[in-house]
Scaffold this motif. Structure first.
Motif, PDB file in Angstrom:
ATOM      1  N   ALA A 101       3.104 -11.008  16.794  1.00 34.88           N
ATOM      2  CA  ALA A 101       2.441 -12.043  16.014  1.00 34.88           C
ATOM      3  C   ALA A 101       1.729 -12.948  17.007  1.00 34.88           C
ATOM      4  N   GLU A 102       0.588 -13.483  16.610  1.00 36.99           N
ATOM      5  CA  GLU A 102      -0.203 -14.311  17.531  1.00 36.99           C
ATOM      6  C   GLU A 102       0.555 -15.566  17.936  1.00 36.99           C
ATOM      7  N   HIS A 103       1.263 -16.173  17.016  1.00 41.20           N
ATOM      8  CA  HIS A 103       2.056 -17.361  17.322  1.00 41.20           C
ATOM      9  C   HIS A 103       3.438 -17.169  16.729  1.00 41.20           C
ATOM     10  N   VAL A 104       4.458 -17.456  17.534  1.00 41.85           N
ATOM     11  CA  VAL A 104       5.840 -17.271  17.090  1.00 41.85           C
ATOM     12  C   VAL A 104       6.562 -18.604  17.178  1.00 41.85           C
ATOM     13  N   ALA A 105       7.003 -19.129  16.049  1.00 37.88           N
ATOM     14  CA  ALA A 105       7.776 -20.367  16.048  1.00 37.88           C
ATOM     15  C   ALA A 105       9.201 -20.072  16.499  1.00 37.88           C
ATOM     16  N   GLU A 106       9.942 -21.122  16.750  1.00 38.41           N
ATOM     17  CA  GLU A 106      11.306 -20.965  17.249  1.00 38.41           C
ATOM     18  C   GLU A 106      12.154 -20.092  16.323  1.00 38.41           C
ATOM     19  N   GLY A 107      12.642 -18.997  16.889  1.00 35.82           N
ATOM     20  CA  GLY A 107      13.547 -18.115  16.158  1.00 35.82           C
ATOM     21  C   GLY A 107      12.917 -17.359  15.007  1.00 35.82           C
TER      22      GLY A 107
END
Length: 346
Positions: free
Chosen positions: A293-299
């Motif tokens: 994924a282009e951006h991965v949030a915490e967890g």
């Protein structure tokens, strides 16, 4: 007629003449001594003759070779030739640190080496909460912004999976033979210590499961490369060169540090991470378990996707694409000579 006698001028007597000559000689002697004190000594007749002073070339000299213009470098001696341009020679790649490009500050402090358990070719990492990604405004958007991740303790291979280990799995009929898409694919290069390459994500996942392991999650991979230290490369430096990792020799070059193949695993010990994990920068890009994924949030790792995450860069990757935070992706069909993997387990 009487002769007129003209009186002659009387001559100096012998004594007077001698006195005059003595005075003149004394004066000459004083002058000569004074000059001799500041003059160079006369040449020794037994010494070799001095070299002749430079003089303009004779008129018969060839007119086809004009003298160099002021400021020009002198021409090379006969038989010498200028060095070839980059990419035109097979000489060893440079191992000295290059000058980093603008904006790439070289960091002077490496993270400490942390002793961790080692068994069967694997290192047990302690896990913990760490900052993943980077705040560097020059980094690609898929690395920003940094965010916190927490990983549990886990084991990870100290090196990438080798040709020898993968061939053993093929011989047990538990793994598929890698497709020979390139002459640079390592399976048929007759060197068992090269990292296996030209493997798809499915090939890598199958191998790890066959030996009782799994592919590392992306957060685990970055923790193995950085630990709790915000370093650009696993060893802590702000730049890389061929003594530390097998990548392209510089950003603007297509020449590799290792010639026509990657390096044998573990041959860059100075490039190890804080935990002692080897070859996390360069050699071969490494598959991880995560969907990309282009951006991965915490967890929040995605549960599905069209491609999987590749980390670390390879021997055909530029230094900047091989940093500890660099993220790449590959489809289910990706299996080039720059792609390999390592395994992990709980």
């Amino acid at each position: 007629m009487a002769r007129t006698t003209i009186p002659r001028r009387p001559r100096a007597t012998g004594l007077a003449a001698a006195s005059l000559l003595a005075l003149l000689a004394a004066a000459a002697l004083r002058t000569g001594v004074s000059r001799a004190e500041n003059a160079a000594p006369p040449p020794d007749p037994s010494a070799p003759a001095p070299a002749p002073s430079s003089a303009p070339a004779p008129a018969s000299a060839s007119a086809s070779t004009p003298p160099p213009a002021p400021g020009d470098a002198p021409p090379p001696p006969p038989g010498d030739v200028p060095p070839p341009e980059d990419g035109e020679t097979d000489e060893p790649a440079p191992t000295a640190p290059p000058t980093p490009p603008p904006g790439e500050a070289r960091r002077s402090h490496a993270p400490p080496k942390i002793a961790v358990p080692y068994a069967d070719g694997m290192l047990r990492l302690p896990g913990g909460r760490f900052s993943m990604g980077t705040a560097d405004p020059l980094a690609p958007p898929n690395e920003r912004p940094p965010h916190h991740e927490t990983v549990a303790p886990f084991w990870i291979d100290k090196t990438e999976v080798t040709v020898e280990a993968y061939r053993a799995c093929v011989n047990r009929h538990m793994c598929a033979r890698p497709s020979s898409r390139s002459a640079q694919c390592t399976f048929d290069l007759d060197d068992p210590n090269l990292p296996i390459s030209c493997v798809t994500w499915k090939d890598a996942d199958t191998y790890c499961r066959a030996v009782g392991k799994r592919l590392p999650r992306e957060a685990e991979w970055e923790f193995a490369a950085r630990g709790n230290f915000s370093v650009r490369y696993p060893w802590g430096g702000g730049w890389t060169y061929c003594a530390l990792a097998a990548t392209l020799v510089r950003e603007s070059s297509s020449r590799t540090c290792t010639g026509q193949r990657p390096a044998r695993v573990g041959t860059h010990p100075s490039g190890s991470s804080t935990f002692g994990v080897l070859d996390l920068t360069g050699n071969v890009e490494e598959w991880t378990a995560d969907w990309y994924a282009e951006h991965v949030a915490e967890g929040a790792s995605p549960r599905s996707g069209a491609s999987h995450v590749l980390r670390g860069g390879g021997w055909l990757s530029s230094p900047l694409a091989s940093r500890a935070t660099s993220r790449n992706w590959g489809s289910s069909m990706e299996a080039g000579p720059n792609v390999g993997f390592r395994c992990a387990k709980d």
